[in-house]
Scaffold this motif. Structure first.
Motif: not given
Length: 733
Positions: A689-702, A719-725
């Protein structure tokens, strides 16, 4: 004279009234034409939007209903149909079966008191008088074939065998197959609307969608679309427009005068000015209560004020929650959850600082020798207790020698490191021997083991090395200590490190002067969803010494910087990259590492800018890259460099990005083009969950700052599918 004056006044009044009538008539015609134009456009646009909306609902609903039918889940089916009816798009939904299809989930779900999908289905049988069951190839679905009988089958009992590694079970599960018709009862509409039905020439329609499994048709769903609600909406708008026409005709001047002289300033300008100042304070994270008496305005502004007040409360609460989550995530990222020690991530960060700042110190590697054999004798909780006792004894010894300059890290499993900053060799050896003595005295008695409990090896910090090379040297010392047999600490002598550095320095000088190296390409990157087309590759120098031993790029650059030759090396790499692009007419970009130590040389920058400006076509294919940590440490220099290369058409990429290297909110002013995440952030994320949280916020900022996010070293399809989503721009595999 008085009578003439009266007549004149009457004539003026009459003339004024007549002008008002003319103006009102003109306004009436103008408003009617405008209304006709706006209403016609709105009607067509609204009907088109309505159609697109129900087509989208049908598409999503059909997938859900098909899944429900395959699962034989009529509870969920009825729930989805009910939700669809609430949209008021459907008057009727009808399901007709041609074949009876079901899947593994339907068999498990319909068994009472058993719903574990992890069990494997073995044999599936049904009463032969009803028919038989066949497996559909390449799916987890089954087809029920009815027997040749006149009796119509709507419900069957299926006997299934399920098993796992240890047990086999048998169950009977009921399955229902019947045609279904669901009818939506619309609320009774007002007969008043029927007079305006002719305004909308839009008829109801029927959509038929087939049910498929593995491209095999087994039924259909018929959606009866009802347009009465959209008709009613448009009619209501028409009536509102008519009403507004009369309002505008009767009260135009009064409204305009009142609005400009009374409403505009008091109820619009003043509240807007106050709200603007209040929003400025919110942007500075000053979450104070809004003074509603200063923000009272027309309905829209008052409503807006109330919403801002609610948003402020939510933002304040959200900021507290984010801060708490950030603290928890940072703790999880940097702290070993079992022992409370700093983990490998924090070890890398601290060592990076020490090596870059050329600090003196010793790195010790510790190995719990008996952990593997001991874990076979005792349970999981006892192993954890053993590790905590082990760590506690080491910490007690360190506390005697440390003044916040000796830190114990748990890297993984039985591997630990001690970073001794500004600590003498004598103290390091003395402390290590005491650790060995304390552990050998206590551990065997406490945990009933006669095996060797610890080995310690160490090395000096190598200012020209990397974290990996320093850690490797420490591990070599540990292996040497193991070979020596007795429980002692072995630390590599500083003279050996200096001698190796001197030899490597001569190799660096030779390689740069003779340009005696070739290059390869790595980090092939492609857009999400398009794995065939590469969009960028990173150029990598292949560096070897005279004995054909590979030289680590980090050590090479450190020495090149110390002898003031790194800018010459970077110049060679850039030339090789440009030659490759030109000679191969490259369709993708080439990523080139650039050192900040090169950017301090004005002659290097001058040469680079002239070269890029003279080759603008090639310059657009070059992406310069720096690590996130070095970017954070050289922000002003990086900002200047980005402005220069952007003027030539080149771009910038921050690689190995981590939040603890470079806080994301400090990136917004740098005008970054790409961020390549550290591989620890972008792999094995499905259950983290922590990685998803970091990814979600980083992508939103980007997304907010026009930065493209690239995930590194992705190899798992999940992982590919999650990153795509999540909206990742590209993948580096």
């Amino acid at each position: 004279m008085f009578s003439l004056l009266n007549i004149a006044n009457k004539n003026n009044i009459f003339s004024f009234s007549k002008n008002i009538i003319y103006i009102l008539f003109f306004l009436f015609v103008l408003i009617c034409l405008l209304f006709s134009f706006l209403f016609s456009n709105y009607k067509e646009q609204r009907l088109l939007e309505n159609k697109n909306e129900y087509l989208l609902i049908v598409k999503n609903l059909h997938n859900e209903l098909q899944e429900n039918l395959l699962n034989n889940d009529y509870v969920e089916f009825n729930s989805d149909v009910y939700k669809a009816f609430k949209s008021n798009f459907f008057s009727k939904i009808q399901i007709n079966y041609d074949e009876f299809i079901f899947n593994k989930h339907s068999l498990i779900k319909n068994v009472k008191f058993f719903d574990d999908d992890l069990w494997t289905i073995g044999d599936i049988t049904v009463d032969a008088s009803f028919g038989y069951i066949l497996k559909i190839p390449k799916t987890n679905a089954y087809r029920f074939i009815e027997a040749d009988t006149t009796q119509e089958v709507q419900r069957i009992q299926v006997k299934i065998q399920v098993y796992n590694a240890f047990e086999i079970k048998y169950f009977f599960t009921p399955l229902v197959f019947r045609d279904i018709i669901k009818i939506h009862d619309f609320p009774i509409s007002n007969s008043f609307y029927e007079y305006f039905e002719n305004l909308i020439d839009y008829k109801n329609e029927t959509l038929v969608k087939v049910l498929l499994i593995n491209k095999s048709y087994f039924g259909k769903i018929t959606y009866h679309i009802d347009q009465r609600m959209i008709k009613q909406e448009i009619i209501e708008l028409f009536l509102i427009y008519i009403f507004l026409i009369f309002i505008f005709i009767l009260l135009p001047f009064f409204f305009i005068a009142y609005y400009h002289y009374n409403v505009s300033h008091r109820f619009i300008k003043e509240p807007i000015y106050y709200l603007n100042e209040y929003l400025d304070s919110l942007l500075k994270s000053d979450f104070t209560l809004i003074k509603k008496e200063k923000a009272l305005g027309i309905y829209g502004i008052t409503n807006f004020t109330n919403k801002i007040s609610k948003i402020t409360s939510k933002l304040a609460s959200l900021q507290n929650e984010v801060n708490m989550n950030k603290e928890n995530i940072e703790r999880k990222i940097s702290i070993d959850t079992l022992t409370g020690l700093a983990n490998e991530s924090l070890f890398n960060f601290d060592m990076k600082n020490k090596l870059i700042n050329n600090e003196d110190g010793i790195l010790l590697s510790l190995q719990i020798e008996c952990l593997v054999s001991l874990s076979k004798k005792i349970d999981y909780d006892s192993v954890n207790n053993f590790i905590n006792v082990y760590v506690g004894l080491i910490k007690n010894v360190i506390a005697k020698y440390s003044h916040n300059n000796i830190i114990l890290y748990r890297l993984f499993g039985s591997s630990f490191s001690i970073v001794c900053s500004k600590t003498s060799l004598e103290d390091s050896i003395k402390m290590s021997n005491e650790i060995i003595k304390v552990l050998e005295k206590n551990i065997p008695n406490m945990f009933n083991t006669n095996e060797k409990v610890i080995t310690i090896g160490g090395t000096y910090f190598d200012g020209f090395g990397t974290i990996q090379s320093t850690l490797k040297s420490s591990k070599e010392a540990l292996l040497h200590a193991k070979e020596m047999g007795s429980s002692i600490c072995h630390i590599i002598e500083k003279d050996l490190i200096l001698k190796a550095t001197q030899v490597l320095t001569e190799e660096v000088i030779s390689i740069v002067k003779k340009e005696n190296f070739s290059v390869s390409f790595s980090f092939d990157t492609h857009l999400i969803g398009d794995r065939k087309n590469i969009i960028m590759r990173e150029i990598s120098p292949l560096l070897y010494d005279e004995y054909k031993n590979k030289i680590a790029i980090g050590s090479f650059l450190s020495i090149a910087s110390s002898i003031k030759m790194v800018h010459l090396f970077d110049e060679i790499i850039i030339k090789k990259a440009m030659s490759y692009i030109e000679e191969n007419d490259s369709k993708y970009c080439i990523v080139v590492n650039i050192s900040f130590d090169s950017l301090v040389y004005s002659e290097f920058l001058e040469w680079l800018m002239k070269t890029l400006q003279a080759n603008t076509k090639i310059a657009k294919k070059i992406i310069f890259t720096v690590t996130s940590y070095s970017a954070y440490m050289n922000q002003s220099l990086l900002k200047m460099f980005i402005e220069e290369i952007h003027s030539c058409g080149s771009k910038i990429l921050i690689k190995r990005y981590q939040l603890n290297d470079f806080p994301i909110n400090e990136l917004k002013d740098l005008n970054i083009d790409y961020i390549r995440l550290h591989q620890n952030t972008s792999i094995n994320i499905s259950n983290d969950k922590s990685k998803k949280y970091i990814l979600r916020n980083t992508i939103a900022f980007a997304n907010l700052h026009d930065i493209n996010i690239i995930a590194d070293s992705v190899y798992l399809e999940q992982d590919y599918k999650i990153l795509s989503a999540l909206g990742t721009y590209a993948i580096c595999e």
